[in-house]
Design a protein around this motif. Sequence first.
Motif, PDB file in Angstrom:
ATOM      1  N   SER A 255      -4.575   7.033 -16.359  1.00  0.00           N
ATOM      2  CA  SER A 255      -4.937   5.624 -16.275  1.00  0.00           C
ATOM      3  C   SER A 255      -4.098   4.904 -15.222  1.00  0.00           C
ATOM      4  CB  SER A 255      -4.737   4.963 -17.641  1.00  0.00           C
ATOM      5  OG  SER A 255      -5.022   3.585 -17.589  1.00  0.00           O
ATOM      6  N   ALA A 256      -2.798   5.248 -15.146  1.00  0.00           N
ATOM      7  CA  ALA A 256      -1.941   4.622 -14.140  1.00  0.00           C
ATOM      8  C   ALA A 256      -2.369   5.014 -12.731  1.00  0.00           C
ATOM      9  CB  ALA A 256      -0.487   5.020 -14.379  1.00  0.00           C
ATOM     10  N   GLY A 257      -2.778   6.266 -12.540  1.00  0.00           N
ATOM     11  CA  GLY A 257      -3.260   6.707 -11.234  1.00  0.00           C
ATOM     12  C   GLY A 257      -4.539   5.989 -10.829  1.00  0.00           C
ATOM     13  N   ASP A 258      -5.436   5.807 -11.792  1.00  0.00           N
ATOM     14  CA  ASP A 258      -6.676   5.071 -11.502  1.00  0.00           C
ATOM     15  C   ASP A 258      -6.373   3.619 -11.133  1.00  0.00           C
ATOM     16  OD1 ASP A 258      -8.043   7.378 -12.074  1.00  0.00           O
ATOM     17  OD2 ASP A 258      -8.549   6.802 -14.133  1.00  0.00           O
ATOM     18  N   ASN A 259      -5.425   3.010 -11.856  1.00  0.00           N
ATOM     19  CA  ASN A 259      -5.046   1.636 -11.527  1.00  0.00           C
ATOM     20  C   ASN A 259      -4.394   1.556 -10.149  1.00  0.00           C
ATOM     21  OD1 ASN A 259      -5.975   0.744 -14.002  1.00  0.00           O
ATOM     22  ND2 ASN A 259      -3.977   0.891 -14.992  1.00  0.00           N
ATOM     23  N   ALA A 260      -3.616   2.586  -9.791  1.00  0.00           N
ATOM     24  CA  ALA A 260      -3.002   2.607  -8.464  1.00  0.00           C
ATOM     25  C   ALA A 260      -4.075   2.688  -7.383  1.00  0.00           C
ATOM     26  CB  ALA A 260      -2.036   3.784  -8.354  1.00  0.00           C
ATOM     27  N   ASN A 261      -5.111   3.480  -7.622  1.00  0.00           N
ATOM     28  CA  ASN A 261      -6.229   3.535  -6.667  1.00  0.00           C
ATOM     29  C   ASN A 261      -6.882   2.169  -6.481  1.00  0.00           C
ATOM     30  OD1 ASN A 261      -6.290   6.188  -5.729  1.00  0.00           O
ATOM     31  ND2 ASN A 261      -7.366   6.913  -7.553  1.00  0.00           N
ATOM     32  N   ASP A 262      -7.085   1.474  -7.604  1.00  0.00           N
ATOM     33  CA  ASP A 262      -7.692   0.144  -7.520  1.00  0.00           C
ATOM     34  C   ASP A 262      -6.802  -0.816  -6.730  1.00  0.00           C
ATOM     35  OD1 ASP A 262      -9.770   1.114  -9.037  1.00  0.00           O
ATOM     36  OD2 ASP A 262      -8.997   0.328 -10.941  1.00  0.00           O
ATOM     37  N   LEU A 263      -5.486  -0.732  -6.962  1.00  0.00           N
ATOM     38  CA  LEU A 263      -4.567  -1.612  -6.230  1.00  0.00           C
ATOM     39  C   LEU A 263      -4.565  -1.287  -4.733  1.00  0.00           C
ATOM     40  CD1 LEU A 263      -1.464  -1.887  -8.602  1.00  0.00           C
ATOM     41  CD2 LEU A 263      -3.042  -3.714  -7.941  1.00  0.00           C
ATOM     42  N   ILE A 264      -4.599   0.004  -4.420  1.00  0.00           N
ATOM     43  CA  ILE A 264      -4.618   0.386  -2.996  1.00  0.00           C
ATOM     44  C   ILE A 264      -5.877  -0.158  -2.317  1.00  0.00           C
ATOM     45  CG2 ILE A 264      -4.812   2.361  -1.429  1.00  0.00           C
ATOM     46  CD1 ILE A 264      -3.006   3.907  -3.374  1.00  0.00           C
TER      47      ILE A 264
ATOM     48  N   ILE B 295       0.837  -1.200   0.000  1.00  0.00           N
ATOM     49  CA  ILE B 295       0.000   0.000   0.000  1.00  0.00           C
ATOM     50  C   ILE B 295       0.871   1.249   0.000  1.00  0.00           C
ATOM     51  CG2 ILE B 295      -1.656   1.333   1.361  1.00  0.00           C
ATOM     52  CD1 ILE B 295      -2.858  -1.328   2.282  1.00  0.00           C
ATOM     53  N   ARG B 296       1.948   1.222   0.814  1.00  0.00           N
ATOM     54  CA  ARG B 296       2.833   2.377   0.904  1.00  0.00           C
ATOM     55  C   ARG B 296       3.539   2.638  -0.432  1.00  0.00           C
ATOM     56  NH1 ARG B 296       5.740   0.483   4.514  1.00  0.00           N
ATOM     57  NH2 ARG B 296       4.418   1.116   6.275  1.00  0.00           N
ATOM     58  N   SER B 297       4.087   1.589  -1.059  1.00  0.00           N
ATOM     59  CA  SER B 297       4.796   1.772  -2.332  1.00  0.00           C
ATOM     60  C   SER B 297       3.850   2.189  -3.449  1.00  0.00           C
ATOM     61  CB  SER B 297       5.516   0.480  -2.714  1.00  0.00           C
ATOM     62  OG  SER B 297       4.590  -0.582  -2.905  1.00  0.00           O
ATOM     63  N   THR B 298       2.632   1.612  -3.477  1.00  0.00           N
ATOM     64  CA  THR B 298       1.665   1.992  -4.503  1.00  0.00           C
ATOM     65  C   THR B 298       1.206   3.434  -4.327  1.00  0.00           C
ATOM     66  OG1 THR B 298       0.897  -0.310  -4.560  1.00  0.00           O
ATOM     67  CG2 THR B 298      -0.500   1.331  -5.612  1.00  0.00           C
ATOM     68  N   SER B 299       1.072   3.873  -3.080  1.00  0.00           N
ATOM     69  CA  SER B 299       0.696   5.271  -2.820  1.00  0.00           C
ATOM     70  C   SER B 299       1.786   6.220  -3.300  1.00  0.00           C
ATOM     71  CB  SER B 299       0.427   5.466  -1.326  1.00  0.00           C
ATOM     72  OG  SER B 299      -0.649   4.658  -0.892  1.00  0.00           O
ATOM     73  N   SER B 300       3.050   5.831  -3.105  1.00  0.00           N
ATOM     74  CA  SER B 300       4.153   6.669  -3.590  1.00  0.00           C
ATOM     75  C   SER B 300       4.138   6.761  -5.110  1.00  0.00           C
ATOM     76  CB  SER B 300       5.487   6.105  -3.108  1.00  0.00           C
ATOM     77  OG  SER B 300       5.545   6.080  -1.691  1.00  0.00           O
ATOM     78  N   MET B 301       3.912   5.627  -5.774  1.00  0.00           N
ATOM     79  CA  MET B 301       3.830   5.636  -7.235  1.00  0.00           C
ATOM     80  C   MET B 301       2.645   6.455  -7.714  1.00  0.00           C
ATOM     81  SD  MET B 301       4.749   1.645  -8.028  1.00  0.00           S
ATOM     82  CE  MET B 301       4.513   1.859  -9.781  1.00  0.00           C
ATOM     83  N   LYS B 302       1.546   6.386  -6.991  1.00  0.00           N
ATOM     84  CA  LYS B 302       0.371   7.174  -7.366  1.00  0.00           C
ATOM     85  C   LYS B 302       0.679   8.665  -7.342  1.00  0.00           C
ATOM     86  CE  LYS B 302      -4.240   8.416  -5.723  1.00  0.00           C
ATOM     87  NZ  LYS B 302      -5.248   8.240  -4.662  1.00  0.00           N
ATOM     88  N   LYS B 303       1.464   9.113  -6.351  1.00  0.00           N
ATOM     89  CA  LYS B 303       1.844  10.524  -6.287  1.00  0.00           C
ATOM     90  C   LYS B 303       2.682  10.921  -7.502  1.00  0.00           C
ATOM     91  CE  LYS B 303       1.764  10.736  -1.219  1.00  0.00           C
ATOM     92  NZ  LYS B 303       2.579  10.934   0.009  1.00  0.00           N
TER      93      LYS B 303
END
Length: 295
Positions: free
Chosen positions: A254-263, A12-20
């Motif tokens: 699209s990558a940000g939306d996918n990051a939200n789904d992963l989180i 969750i932490r790494s995906t949140s960083s990538m989302k930023k």
Amino acid sequence: MGAQIRVYRDKIRSTSSMKKIFKAMELIATARVGKARSHAEASTPYAEAITRAVAAVAAQNDIDHVLTQKVDQPQRAAVLVLASDRGLAGAYSTNVIKQSESLLARLKHDEVEVRPYLYGRKVQAFYDFRSREYEQVWTGNTDSPVVETAKDIGRTLVDRFIQPTDEGGVDEIYLVFTEFQSMVTQEPVVKRLLPLAVVESEQNKGVHPLYEFEPSPEEVLDALLPKYIESRIFSAMLEAAASELAARQKAMKSAGDNANDLIQKYTLLRNNARQAEITQELSELIAGADALASS
């Protein structure tokens, strides 16, 4: 069970960083694409005007100039491919490379030797990875083109076109780039810049007015040709830059939306693991209390 919860927390932490990062790149592309679109639209009238001027000169029947002579069986062609320097733009570079590969296959089928000229690190990496030869490459500022690069490319291609074929010159010049149509649609296209007779037939159909030239039409063509090639190449570079930024903005969204789904997915899994851990601890406590009561 605790180790599994830590794994989900790290994800969750790494995906949140990538989302930023994705969000920041999306905002940067969104801020820059408007300016790129304005530059591309501003360059179009000049490119069209100089194309009409060159076509008007080339339409004169009594002109004997190397630039107006169409070769019936061309032996060699120069192909300039405009891609990007950076990734994270979806299939932007891949699509234009595929378009250029289709053109190269068609030319080779017609027994025309191809001399590739590359613009952008992505298409350079494509050729280097496959150990394929190319004539020259230009890199840097693909998302914010400069006119000096267009002039350098234009001089190189014009010199190669004027050079005799038996000395390594080319009979045709093609341009492969991505044409900006809208924020949603960017279409890779192939444009044939030279010989001039092809440009005239494709883009300037109709009857041209008669002109008297001072100095001679040949000298006018010699003066107009570099400006014509430079303007067409720079206009294509601006179109490609706007397309690259639009593709990157769409890809990052699209990558940000996918990051939200992963989180959300990892959060649900973490909660399930934590609930299972709590349930197990309660079961152990109840079992221990029952054991003490029975003793």
